[in-house]
Write a protein that holds these residues in place. Structure first.
Motif, PDB file in Angstrom:
ATOM      1  N   GLN A  51      17.498  -9.036  56.621  1.00 46.42           N
ATOM      2  CA  GLN A  51      18.271  -9.515  57.763  1.00 46.42           C
ATOM      3  C   GLN A  51      18.515 -11.021  57.683  1.00 46.42           C
ATOM      4  O   GLN A  51      19.597 -11.499  58.038  1.00 46.42           O
ATOM      5  CB  GLN A  51      17.548  -9.159  59.065  1.00 46.42           C
ATOM      6  N   GLN A  87      30.987 -15.581  72.482  1.00 45.66           N
ATOM      7  CA  GLN A  87      29.977 -16.393  71.801  1.00 45.66           C
ATOM      8  C   GLN A  87      30.355 -17.869  71.698  1.00 45.66           C
ATOM      9  O   GLN A  87      29.718 -18.633  70.977  1.00 45.66           O
ATOM     10  CB  GLN A  87      29.688 -15.839  70.393  1.00 45.66           C
ATOM     11  N   ILE A 129      25.327 -10.791  65.845  1.00 44.40           N
ATOM     12  CA  ILE A 129      24.927 -10.045  67.044  1.00 44.40           C
ATOM     13  C   ILE A 129      25.623  -8.694  67.098  1.00 44.40           C
ATOM     14  O   ILE A 129      25.001  -7.671  67.418  1.00 44.40           O
ATOM     15  CB  ILE A 129      25.231 -10.870  68.309  1.00 44.40           C
ATOM     16  N   SER A 130      26.917  -8.666  66.755  1.00 42.33           N
ATOM     17  CA  SER A 130      27.657  -7.398  66.821  1.00 42.33           C
ATOM     18  C   SER A 130      27.183  -6.407  65.760  1.00 42.33           C
ATOM     19  O   SER A 130      27.180  -5.194  65.990  1.00 42.33           O
ATOM     20  CB  SER A 130      29.159  -7.661  66.657  1.00 42.33           C
ATOM     21  N   ALA A 134      20.619 -12.547  63.415  1.00 38.52           N
ATOM     22  CA  ALA A 134      21.033 -13.448  64.499  1.00 38.52           C
ATOM     23  C   ALA A 134      20.193 -14.716  64.494  1.00 38.52           C
ATOM     24  O   ALA A 134      20.716 -15.826  64.684  1.00 38.52           O
ATOM     25  CB  ALA A 134      20.926 -12.735  65.839  1.00 38.52           C
ATOM     26  N   PHE A 168      24.012  -6.580  63.990  1.00 36.09           N
ATOM     27  CA  PHE A 168      22.570  -6.339  63.891  1.00 36.09           C
ATOM     28  C   PHE A 168      21.829  -6.437  65.221  1.00 36.09           C
ATOM     29  O   PHE A 168      20.663  -6.040  65.297  1.00 36.09           O
ATOM     30  CB  PHE A 168      21.949  -7.336  62.904  1.00 36.09           C
ATOM     31  N   GLY A 169      22.464  -6.979  66.249  1.00 34.97           N
ATOM     32  CA  GLY A 169      21.806  -7.078  67.546  1.00 34.97           C
ATOM     33  C   GLY A 169      21.330  -8.478  67.856  1.00 34.97           C
ATOM     34  O   GLY A 169      21.092  -9.294  66.955  1.00 34.97           O
ATOM     35  N   LEU A 170      21.180  -8.752  69.146  1.00 39.37           N
ATOM     36  CA  LEU A 170      20.828 -10.087  69.621  1.00 39.37           C
ATOM     37  C   LEU A 170      19.460 -10.543  69.134  1.00 39.37           C
ATOM     38  O   LEU A 170      19.245 -11.725  68.850  1.00 39.37           O
ATOM     39  CB  LEU A 170      20.865 -10.108  71.158  1.00 39.37           C
ATOM     40  N   LYS A 171      18.495  -9.619  69.019  1.00 42.00           N
ATOM     41  CA  LYS A 171      17.126  -9.967  68.652  1.00 42.00           C
ATOM     42  C   LYS A 171      16.855  -9.800  67.165  1.00 42.00           C
ATOM     43  O   LYS A 171      15.704  -9.850  66.724  1.00 42.00           O
ATOM     44  CB  LYS A 171      16.131  -9.095  69.447  1.00 42.00           C
ATOM     45  N   SER A 172      17.870  -9.634  66.379  1.00 39.03           N
ATOM     46  CA  SER A 172      17.709  -9.360  64.947  1.00 39.03           C
ATOM     47  C   SER A 172      17.384 -10.623  64.153  1.00 39.03           C
ATOM     48  O   SER A 172      17.624 -11.746  64.598  1.00 39.03           O
ATOM     49  CB  SER A 172      18.979  -8.731  64.385  1.00 39.03           C
TER      50      SER A 172
END
Length: 354
Positions: free
Chosen positions: A125, A52, A312-313, A322, A315-319
């Protein structure tokens, strides 16, 4: 610094420094336009990334940090330990106040004030992303803010180094406590790479070039000619960094303007709150301005690479988490430049001894 000195300093500003606000606004617009209409550029640059951490951005940060690193007289670093109040202030604000006020402001705005505009799941989030920002004080850009406020280079280095050491041990417990997560792994590769790229590399470069130039050209030439020439590196690197950062997120900004605005509001309030808290504490402690300004900037700014990587780790890239950390990146530079302006205009409140 008296009013005459302030006036002299202002009149001595270069063309870019004098109209910095205009250049920042233009670079933000250019960055968004590049991301929207020339997506091949950010797509290509984003390929040069590890853990990152953007390598192109790291190179530009070297340009920003180098002018400060080259000023450091290593014999003066030991003197920082004799002035513990600035370090104590930084540690208290960064680790006992900042993460918890960030959580409070995020909860207040996303769950309550903006509750009608954000669904509860997304609000959670956004709160998580804000907390990740609040738990990670700045590592790299604080050198830029310190340089722009004429901070003590040696003391700033010690402040950042001590905070990075605490970060290694305190980041995970604070995040686990505030987020209530159990399966959490700190992205140590991001921390390590950032420290190497943002501190070690420019520090070594500054030390070696300082030693070589003073030996071969003399201290007078070094201080009156060389330092004057490299001072433009900071502003140039800052403006180019803005273009790259905003080009990376051009589509996100244009496609989610309301969410970007809603996230930016509590992050901005938190930044000003932490700065005022630290700056006020520095005034009460009677710190020199060269220590007070950087101490306040460290807490106000964030280690956004770590926050983004963790979001990202987890909750995810599209969260939404993030997205919140990305907005933190976008908000930081313009807001911090405003705080730099405040610090410079209030220099007379403090002692200016170094």
């Amino acid at each position: 610094m008296n009013q005459a000195e302030v006036k002299e300093k202002k009149e001595g500003l270069g063309f870019f420094e004098r109209y910095l606000t205009v250049w920042v606004a233009l670079c933000i617009i250019i960055g968004i336009a590049v991301g929207r209409f020339l997506p091949i550029i950010p797509e290509t640059l984003s390929q040069f990334e590890y853990a990152q951490v953007s390598i192109p951005v790291a190179i530009l940060i070297w340009f920003m940090i180098y002018p400060m690193m080259v000023q450091i007289d290593f014999s003066s670093i030991l003197k920082a330990g004799r002035k513990p109040k600035g370090l104590a202030l930084t540690l208290v604000v960064n680790w006992l106040i900042k993460p918890f006020t960030m959580a409070f402001f995020a909860w207040l705005f996303f769950k309550n004030i903006f509750g009608a505009f954000i669904n509860p799941e997304l609000a959670e989030q956004y709160i998580a992303g804000a907390i990740l920002l609040g738990a990670a004080p700045c590592t790299a850009m604080v050198f830029v803010w310190s340089y722009l406020t004429d901070g003590d280079a040696s003391y700033t280095l010690v402040q950042v180094a001590v905070n990075d050491l605490v970060l290694v041990f305190a980041f995970a417990p604070i995040v686990i406590f505030l987020l209530g997560v159990t399966d959490f792994t700190v992205p140590y590769n991001t921390i390590l790479l950032s420290v190497v790229l943002y501190i070690l590399v420019p520090l070594v470069a500054g030390y070696l070039s300082r030693k070589y130039l003073i030996k071969n050209k003399g201290i007078d030439w070094f201080e009156n000619v060389y330092l004057e020439k490299v001072s433009n590196f900071t502003i140039t690197g800052l403006l180019l960094t803005l273009i790259i950062l905003f080009s990376f997120q051009g589509d996100i900004i244009l496609n989610n303007p309301l969410d970007i605005l809603l996230i930016a509001i509590p992050l901005t309030i938190q930044t000003f709150f932490i700065f005022i808290t630290a700056y006020g504490g520095a005034k009460l402690l009677k710190l020199d301005h060269s220590v007070a300004a950087p101490a306040s900037m460290i807490g106000a700014s964030n280690f956004f690479e770590l926050a983004v990587a963790t979001a990202i780790s987890l909750f995810g890239l599209k969260s939404g988490a993030a997205l919140a950390t990305v907005v933190g990146v976008l908000v930081e530079v313009p807001v911090m430049l405003a705080l730099v302006g405040i610090a410079n205009r209030t220099r007379h409140w403090f002692s200016s001894k170094k």
